[in-house]
Design a protein around this motif. Sequence first.
Motif, PDB file in Angstrom:
ATOM      1  N   MET A  93       8.624 -20.653 -14.109  1.00  0.00           N
ATOM      2  CA  MET A  93       8.658 -21.977 -14.875  1.00  0.00           C
ATOM      3  C   MET A  93       9.947 -22.331 -15.535  1.00  0.00           C
ATOM      4  O   MET A  93      10.066 -23.307 -15.875  1.00  0.00           O
ATOM      5  N   HIS A  94      10.770 -21.131 -15.701  1.00  0.00           N
ATOM      6  CA  HIS A  94      12.138 -21.205 -15.992  1.00  0.00           C
ATOM      7  C   HIS A  94      13.165 -20.908 -15.028  1.00  0.00           C
ATOM      8  O   HIS A  94      12.936 -19.863 -14.143  1.00  0.00           O
ATOM      9  N   GLY A  95      13.704 -22.038 -14.580  1.00  0.00           N
ATOM     10  CA  GLY A  95      14.478 -21.995 -13.052  1.00  0.00           C
ATOM     11  C   GLY A  95      15.302 -20.670 -12.757  1.00  0.00           C
ATOM     12  O   GLY A  95      15.666 -20.216 -11.789  1.00  0.00           O
ATOM     13  N   ASP A  96      15.776 -20.113 -13.899  1.00  0.00           N
ATOM     14  CA  ASP A  96      16.577 -18.900 -13.759  1.00  0.00           C
ATOM     15  C   ASP A  96      15.982 -17.696 -14.160  1.00  0.00           C
ATOM     16  O   ASP A  96      16.739 -16.706 -14.188  1.00  0.00           O
ATOM     17  N   GLU A  97      14.604 -17.674 -13.507  1.00  0.00           N
ATOM     18  CA  GLU A  97      13.993 -16.334 -13.950  1.00  0.00           C
ATOM     19  C   GLU A  97      13.095 -15.907 -12.647  1.00  0.00           C
ATOM     20  O   GLU A  97      11.767 -16.190 -12.811  1.00  0.00           O
ATOM     21  N   PRO A  98      13.613 -15.581 -11.868  1.00  0.00           N
ATOM     22  CA  PRO A  98      13.083 -15.489 -10.346  1.00  0.00           C
ATOM     23  C   PRO A  98      12.626 -14.257  -9.991  1.00  0.00           C
ATOM     24  O   PRO A  98      11.777 -13.992  -8.827  1.00  0.00           O
ATOM     25  N   THR A 144      19.037 -23.012 -13.669  1.00  0.00           N
ATOM     26  CA  THR A 144      18.861 -23.123 -15.158  1.00  0.00           C
ATOM     27  C   THR A 144      17.490 -22.999 -15.795  1.00  0.00           C
ATOM     28  O   THR A 144      16.581 -23.094 -14.966  1.00  0.00           O
ATOM     29  N   ARG A 145      17.316 -22.633 -16.776  1.00  0.00           N
ATOM     30  CA  ARG A 145      16.033 -22.597 -17.490  1.00  0.00           C
ATOM     31  C   ARG A 145      15.267 -23.984 -17.495  1.00  0.00           C
ATOM     32  O   ARG A 145      13.970 -23.745 -16.789  1.00  0.00           O
ATOM     33  N   ARG A 146      16.010 -24.996 -17.509  1.00  0.00           N
ATOM     34  CA  ARG A 146      15.122 -26.085 -17.732  1.00  0.00           C
ATOM     35  C   ARG A 146      14.734 -27.153 -16.694  1.00  0.00           C
ATOM     36  O   ARG A 146      15.307 -26.446 -15.645  1.00  0.00           O
ATOM     37  N   LEU A 183       4.680 -15.202 -15.677  1.00  0.00           N
ATOM     38  CA  LEU A 183       5.461 -14.443 -15.142  1.00  0.00           C
ATOM     39  C   LEU A 183       7.055 -14.882 -15.534  1.00  0.00           C
ATOM     40  O   LEU A 183       7.231 -15.891 -14.936  1.00  0.00           O
ATOM     41  N   HIS A 184       7.989 -14.164 -16.275  1.00  0.00           N
ATOM     42  CA  HIS A 184       9.241 -14.648 -16.689  1.00  0.00           C
ATOM     43  C   HIS A 184      10.366 -13.497 -16.589  1.00  0.00           C
ATOM     44  O   HIS A 184       9.830 -12.440 -16.329  1.00  0.00           O
ATOM     45  N   ASP A 185      11.483 -13.972 -16.728  1.00  0.00           N
ATOM     46  CA  ASP A 185      12.517 -12.975 -16.943  1.00  0.00           C
ATOM     47  C   ASP A 185      13.101 -13.273 -18.391  1.00  0.00           C
ATOM     48  O   ASP A 185      13.029 -14.406 -18.949  1.00  0.00           O
ATOM     49  N   GLN A 186      13.545 -12.094 -18.964  1.00  0.00           N
ATOM     50  CA  GLN A 186      14.051 -12.358 -20.263  1.00  0.00           C
ATOM     51  C   GLN A 186      15.677 -11.709 -20.402  1.00  0.00           C
ATOM     52  O   GLN A 186      15.996 -11.347 -19.367  1.00  0.00           O
TER      53      GLN A 186
END
Length: 480
Positions: A93-98, A144-146, A183-186
């Motif tokens: 959902m956040h582009g830089d969290e693959p 990027t996140r957004r 599902l994300h990255d932190q």
Amino acid sequence: MKQLLSLLTILLAVCVHAQDELTSQLYKTYDTYKETSIGKRRIKHADIQPLIQKTAANPKFKVQKVGESIQGRDLNLISIGSGDINIFLWSQMHGDEPTATQAIFDIINFLDAPEFKTEKEEILSKLKLHFLPMLNPDGAEVYTRRNALGIDINRDALRLQSPEGRTLKRIRDSLDADFGFNLHDQSTYYNAERTEKPATISYLATAYNYEKDINELRANAMKVIVYMDKIIQNYAPGQVGRYSDDFEPRAFGDNIAKWGTSLILIESGGYTNDPEKQEIRKLNYVSILSALYTIAKGTYKDIPIEDYEKIPRNDRKLFDLKIENVTYELLGNDYTLDLGIFNHEIDLEDHEQFYYRGSVGDQGDLSTFYGYKTFDAKGYKIVPPKVAKVDRITNAMDLLKNGVAYVKTEIPEKSRFVHLPLMLVHEEFEMKDFSIRPGINPTFFLKKDGILTHAVINGFLIDLSQPLDGQNTGNGLIFR
Ligand SMILES: [Zn+2]
């Protein structure tokens, strides 16, 4: 009655053992199913299209286009299974969290393969799985996140201005999913509270109200998380964190929990010497598949939710490099400092590659902070770097041993960094007054007993008594 109870205990133990066995087999055989075409974090929509098409051509799966991003990139839902329990998993959902996008394609390869027949029959007869990989392809395009509108999709669950967010809500509602995996990255700088261990994976059974009440749906999410935590402990001991459960009324996880889905947030964090997060991807794969198995078997129901609270909280106390107890001279006086240093990733124009730019994140008494790499510099003194002019760099180590970090030399066109632990500068470059303070690029030397022992170049620590080969020297920068 007593006999019956002990029989039940034995059965449960056998069951748990069988599941542990499955987990360890999943871990061991991972490379067979790893989708090797997407091995780096900066993956784009175009990179996953061949995988979507391959899956669409496979009769075991159903692939539907379910929406489009603002810039017109397809969003696809991949479904498999015939069970009554609907599981919805969405990533990036956040582009830089693959990281989980990659793990989803590993899971799809696993589900398609002939092995693990019994376990897969169990999963696919009880569950119906729905994957929505890369929910924010426009963000992924520029890492990027957004999204293209410049908004955080995860704050759009109420206003629903983004087509990506609307798609997510529509699919959730149409499936009325029993379980959701968000599902994300932190940040890699999260640690498990009061330990030096990175929070490689963090979980959250997302709250559905400000009171953080625990209803049956949230309790189910907690139980599955306790199960996944136990699995990760085998491979990354102490490296699991519990994400803050503060209610965010605009976020999707919180609303999806409110709309009636047991919501499991998985955040992929950091792991030592794993910049592309491939070990973390593997841990996603193992723990998600194991979670699906425990949901299919119903065994998670016996897990006490009290164990959820025992998972350490997430904290954010890590640096890439922590230098402790170094002596720093200012206006003729010596002071003892700890330095916390970050190696920031800076994307190149194509958003496929990156280089590092270091910065001092904090300095002073950092005794409550930790580093991926820590150096005790007690008895070492910070020495400012020197500038030298050379026609050609033939031996970087010779320059470093002479205290030179900035080199006036021919500068390669366009490039902003160099694969050398040196800073390349133009002819007119002059060293400004040297001082250590938050925000500066950490480039200096360490001296002990009158000898230069270490260089810190662009935030990377280099041992001058060892060959450069085999040391993580990162990159130097180019100043025009
Ligand atoms: Zn995220």
